[in-house]
Each structure stands twice: as C-alpha cells, then as structure tokens.
Design an enzyme around this catalytic site. Sequence first.
Site, PDB file in Angstrom:
ATOM      1  N   GLU A 157      -5.655   9.393  -7.072  1.00  0.00           N
ATOM      2  CA  GLU A 157      -6.747  10.028  -6.343  1.00  0.00           C
ATOM      3  C   GLU A 157      -6.301  11.352  -5.760  1.00  0.00           C
ATOM      4  O   GLU A 157      -5.270  11.427  -5.084  1.00  0.00           O
ATOM      5  CB  GLU A 157      -7.225   9.124  -5.204  1.00  0.00           C
ATOM      6  CG  GLU A 157      -8.344   9.752  -4.401  1.00  0.00           C
ATOM      7  CD  GLU A 157      -8.766   8.954  -3.192  1.00  0.00           C
ATOM      8  OE1 GLU A 157      -9.540   9.496  -2.377  1.00  0.00           O
ATOM      9  OE2 GLU A 157      -8.323   7.799  -3.030  1.00  0.00           O
ATOM     10  N   ARG A 181      17.079  17.890  13.130  1.00  0.00           N
ATOM     11  CA  ARG A 181      17.298  18.899  12.097  1.00  0.00           C
ATOM     12  C   ARG A 181      18.152  18.338  10.962  1.00  0.00           C
ATOM     13  O   ARG A 181      17.880  18.573   9.788  1.00  0.00           O
ATOM     14  CB  ARG A 181      17.981  20.119  12.727  1.00  0.00           C
ATOM     15  CG  ARG A 181      18.202  21.236  11.772  1.00  0.00           C
ATOM     16  CD  ARG A 181      18.747  22.437  12.485  1.00  0.00           C
ATOM     17  NE  ARG A 181      19.066  23.480  11.528  1.00  0.00           N
ATOM     18  CZ  ARG A 181      19.646  24.586  11.840  1.00  0.00           C
ATOM     19  NH1 ARG A 181      19.983  24.842  13.091  1.00  0.00           N
ATOM     20  NH2 ARG A 181      19.918  25.482  10.917  1.00  0.00           N
ATOM     21  N   LYS A 241       0.080  10.587   0.896  1.00  0.00           N
ATOM     22  CA  LYS A 241       0.907   9.939  -0.136  1.00  0.00           C
ATOM     23  C   LYS A 241       0.576  10.474  -1.526  1.00  0.00           C
ATOM     24  O   LYS A 241       1.471  10.880  -2.272  1.00  0.00           O
ATOM     25  CB  LYS A 241       0.719   8.409  -0.088  1.00  0.00           C
ATOM     26  CG  LYS A 241       1.175   7.775   1.223  1.00  0.00           C
ATOM     27  CD  LYS A 241       0.954   6.282   1.245  1.00  0.00           C
ATOM     28  CE  LYS A 241      -0.506   5.870   1.221  1.00  0.00           C
ATOM     29  NZ  LYS A 241      -1.268   6.238   2.418  1.00  0.00           N
ATOM     30  N   ASP A 290      -1.762   4.068  -4.636  1.00  0.00           N
ATOM     31  CA  ASP A 290      -2.495   3.166  -3.747  1.00  0.00           C
ATOM     32  C   ASP A 290      -1.889   1.769  -3.673  1.00  0.00           C
ATOM     33  O   ASP A 290      -1.821   1.202  -2.606  1.00  0.00           O
ATOM     34  CB  ASP A 290      -3.979   3.088  -4.113  1.00  0.00           C
ATOM     35  CG  ASP A 290      -4.787   2.450  -3.000  1.00  0.00           C
ATOM     36  OD1 ASP A 290      -4.615   2.860  -1.844  1.00  0.00           O
ATOM     37  OD2 ASP A 290      -5.567   1.530  -3.280  1.00  0.00           O
ATOM     38  N   GLY A 304       2.868   5.182   4.146  1.00  0.00           N
ATOM     39  CA  GLY A 304       2.268   5.875   5.286  1.00  0.00           C
ATOM     40  C   GLY A 304       0.833   5.425   5.446  1.00  0.00           C
ATOM     41  O   GLY A 304       0.263   4.791   4.554  1.00  0.00           O
ATOM     42  N   HIS A 313       0.876  -1.177   0.000  1.00  0.00           N
ATOM     43  CA  HIS A 313       0.000   0.000   0.000  1.00  0.00           C
ATOM     44  C   HIS A 313       0.911   1.223   0.000  1.00  0.00           C
ATOM     45  O   HIS A 313       1.531   1.550   1.026  1.00  0.00           O
ATOM     46  CB  HIS A 313      -0.907  -0.016   1.232  1.00  0.00           C
ATOM     47  CG  HIS A 313      -1.763   1.200   1.346  1.00  0.00           C
ATOM     48  ND1 HIS A 313      -2.835   1.432   0.519  1.00  0.00           N
ATOM     49  CD2 HIS A 313      -1.681   2.269   2.178  1.00  0.00           C
ATOM     50  CE1 HIS A 313      -3.389   2.586   0.843  1.00  0.00           C
ATOM     51  NE2 HIS A 313      -2.705   3.119   1.837  1.00  0.00           N
TER      52      HIS A 313
END
Length: 139
Positions: free
Chosen positions: A69, A99, A27, A45, A21, A6
């Site tokens: 999408e 950082r 994404k 996806d 994620g 995914h």
Amino acid sequence: MSLTIHATAIALNGQGVVIIGPSGSGKSALALQLMAFGAQLIADDQVVLASDGPDLIAACPSHITGLIEARHVGILNADPAPPTRVVIAVDLGQTEPDRVPEHKTVTWLNHKVPLLWGEKNPNFAVALLQMLKVGRSLR
C-alpha cells in the site's frame, strides 16, 4: 512454529529487514524507499516469522504476495522476494535520542535480532541501506 505480526518486510541481497510500528508510522513508505534502491518486498501489513534452525525467516501470507500500500496512491504491485533470513528489525514507533546509540535487540521466536529505532529520521533509509551493504561498527 510461526508468528504473524503487523509489520512490513523487505529483502536486499538475501538479507531481511522487518519494519514494525504503529499504523501510519511509515512502514510501507520506508519499504518503498528501500525498494527504489533495489530491495524487494517480502510482505506488507502482515509478516509471517518462522524459526529455521539458527535463522529467523520472514515470509508473506499468500493472499497479499506482491502487494504494497502506498498511502494516498493505492495498492501497488511489487516483485515479491522469497522467504528471507531476518538480519535487522526497525521500529518506526520509537525515536532514537542518541547520536551514536547503544546496540538494541528484539526477540521473536527465541531469535535475537538487531533493532534500530527510526522515527523522524529523514536519512534513515540510506543509512539502513549502507548498514545492509557493509554492516555496523561494533563501537
């Protein structure tokens, strides 16, 4: 051997970026930002990863080729990129606390890929583009 995950993936100048994620983490939004700067969509996806000798290749399942999408807009057409060698992975489910972070990797199909954590970083897309153009310092 292949693995379907995914994720969303883009290609820029023959270099693939796999974005992972949780659902709703951005994404597709990150991919759309990168596409606005000239990247091409590999897959949205679902990303098929395959080992090809020393390379990890990202490809798209045929039923979603050229589709991405855009949340609250709909399904958009995109110029599809061919299967592409993966050079960077991005995890939008993790916030980078440092950082100047230590270099991280993720392993898929016995291939180590440099990993960046990108949650809640408003300049992430442009920094990623710069990294794809000229690399990242080893310091």
